[in-house]
Enzyme design. Structure first.
Site, mmCIF file in Angstrom:
data_model
loop_
_atom_site.group_PDB
_atom_site.id
_atom_site.type_symbol
_atom_site.label_atom_id
_atom_site.label_comp_id
_atom_site.label_asym_id
_atom_site.label_seq_id
_atom_site.Cartn_x
_atom_site.Cartn_y
_atom_site.Cartn_z
ATOM 1 N N LEU A 182 0.829 -1.174 -0.090
ATOM 2 C CA LEU A 182 -0.145 -0.081 0.050
ATOM 3 C C LEU A 182 0.762 1.201 0.071
ATOM 4 O O LEU A 182 1.862 1.289 0.823
ATOM 5 C CB LEU A 182 -0.863 -0.182 1.143
ATOM 6 N N SER A 183 0.680 2.255 -0.927
ATOM 7 C CA SER A 183 1.224 3.496 -0.800
ATOM 8 C C SER A 183 2.779 3.578 -1.107
ATOM 9 O O SER A 183 3.110 3.022 -2.091
ATOM 10 C CB SER A 183 0.591 4.199 0.515
ATOM 11 N N ALA A 184 3.410 4.000 0.063
ATOM 12 C CA ALA A 184 5.043 3.702 -0.107
ATOM 13 C C ALA A 184 5.289 2.253 -0.289
ATOM 14 O O ALA A 184 6.248 1.919 -0.919
ATOM 15 C CB ALA A 184 5.455 4.453 0.971
#
Length: 488
Positions: A159-161
């Protein structure tokens, strides 16, 4: 120090809004402690898994009785999150229990990045053989050896980073990962410095598909495939990672696969989700883009008891659709083989009706419209049947095997797979012994000659006769030992 744009956003939202040290907030949530005892196993920390050049922590989850040869999933959290937080919210435990696979959760910390973000934007940390990427590879090697996982079915998601690092890992190690899923993340190698990170987050980079694909190809020069199958999840209302990143990821991985950017098929799923699938030359899905209408930044979950529901809501865990379910099916973790399924429902009532030292028998309830049934052991097809029973043979004694069954219609389309059942063959499993060469000789499992050590029975060369060399020996019959370092 935050970039000035981010200082204003921080004041407006009262939370971090970037992926690296210059940007904050890809998945900000206070760590949520997981249950002390999970449904069938426990989330555990592994304290030793190699030289760990990226200074990461390793956590893992596996259902009890996990069969050898099962898949392995690596799941990376977002900024300021933790392994236990991601385990508790994402839904991966449900499908690990149901379909039989292990999950590794790498965890970074504020010692690496002030907001505990994975360093997807740092070329010293996200490249093959370097930093955090190398640490994750060491975790994979450790888990594969521990669980006897199938190296051909190792997957990574984030997720995300963590999604940005997932894309980097797929580019760095296409020889390790059979597939990946980038949730609200960035294209592989989009940024090589912290100052370039915010540009990737918020605006189009105006690169051609080939230029995007070259970033992957240049991450492991000389590699020609096979390439990972990639699922991309992106919310249409994401203001932290602009939706154009989903399109750029699509461009990147379709180019790597050598296929066009026109979808082979599209369909509408729950939660306002549109799935666009891009098939390879054999007609199997190579890339899938899941666009979630109206979803802001986060991981799509859908709490509930339904077969296609999972997870719990929280900050950056948003109630739209269970992304982990659809990702797992795209990879084929349900036993379908991945790349989409037909419309037939999963067979119910799958039961182990008997076992011997070398075989296991199964039965299940008939599915209306089924012309035949595929039977999968550990996710790999082992046979088919026109009726509702099947016997698998050639198995090892005293060993647990995981099975699923899927109905096949008259056109050959494979439907959804059943819940997994475990069959344990009778008899005793081979005994395994891990020790240094000196200890193996002293225990009578090996002998030394000319300064080298040889396994008793098989005569396999184990290397120098000293305490610096360690091997695992499997006793396949009385007094007959073979080297089993890759898993016993």
């Amino acid at each position: 120090m935050l970039h000035s744009t981010w200082r204003g956003m921080f004041r407006r939202t009262a939370l971090a809004a970037a992926l690296g040290a210059v940007v904050t907030g890809l998945g900000v949530v206070a760590p949520v402690a997981t249950s002390a005892a999970a449904a069938a196993g426990t989330l555990q920390q592994v304290t030793t898994f190699g030289s760990n050049p990226g200074n990461l922590a390793m956590y893992e989850y596996a259902p009890s009785g996990l069969a050898a040869g099962a898949p392995l999933v690596v799941a990376l959290h977002g900024c300021t999150q933790s392994a236990s937080d991601y385990h508790a919210h994402s839904g991966w435990q449900k499908f690990a229990d149901q379909w039989g696979f292990a999950v590794v959760y790498p965890q970074t910390s504020s010692a690496n990045n002030s907001l505990s973000c994975f360093s997807w934007f740092d070329s010293a940390k996200d490249a093959r053989g370097k930093g955090e990427a190398a640490s994750v590879k060491q975790m994979v090697d450790t888990a594969v050896a521990q669980y006897g996982s199938d190296r051909a079915r190792v997957f990574v998601t984030g997720l995300s980073a963590g999604g940005g690092m997932t894309a980097d890992l797929l580019a760095d190690y296409p020889d390790v990962f059979a597939g990946g899923a980038v949730d609200s993340g960035l294209p592989a190698q989009c940024a090589a410095t912290q100052t370039a990170a915010s540009g990737c987050q918020y605006s189009a980079q105006n690169l051609t598909p080939k230029q995007w694909g070259d970033k992957v190809r240049n991450s492991y020069p000389g590699y020609t495939g096979p390439w990972p199958r990639v699922a991309i999840w992106q919310g249409s209302s994401d203001t932290t990672v602009a939706p154009v990143n989903g399109t750029e990821l699509r461009d990147q991985w379709t180019d790597v696969w050598g296929i066009g950017q026109t979808a082979s098929s599209t369909r509408t799923l729950t939660g306002g989700t549109t799935e666009s699938v891009y098939d390879d030359s054999t007609g199997k899905a190579a890339v899938a883009l899941f666009s979630v209408s109206g979803m802001a930044h986060g991981l799509a979950v859908n709490p509930g008891s339904g077969a296609d529901q999972c997870g719990t809501t929280g900050t950056y865990y948003l109630n739209y659709i269970c992304s982990s379910y659809h990702t797992a099916k795209f990879w084929g973790l349900d036993g379908s083989g991945g790349g989409g399924t037909g419309s037939l429902p999963a067979p119910s009532g799958v039961t182990v009706t008997g076992t011997t030292g070398t075989g296991a028998s199964l039965s299940w309830n008939a599915v209306s419209g089924a012309a035949s049934y595929n039977v999968y052991r550990g996710g790999s097809k082992v046979g088919s049947a026109t009726g509702t029973a099947f016997t698998d043979t050639g198995l090892s004694a005293g060993t647990a095997y995981s099975y699923t069954v899927a109905a096949v219609d008259s056109s050959g389309a494979v439907g959804a797979s059943s819940a997994a059942v475990t069959a344990t063959t009778t008899g005793s499993a081979p005994a395994c012994y891990t020790a240094n060469n000196y200890q193996q000789v002293q225990a009578g499992r090996a002998h030394q000659s000319g300064g080298y050590t040889y396994a008793n029975g098989s005569g396999q060369n184990m290397g120098l006769y000293n305490v610096a060399v360690t091997h695992t020996l499997k006793e396949t019959s009385t007094g007959y030992f073979v080297i089993a370092d890759s898993g016993c």
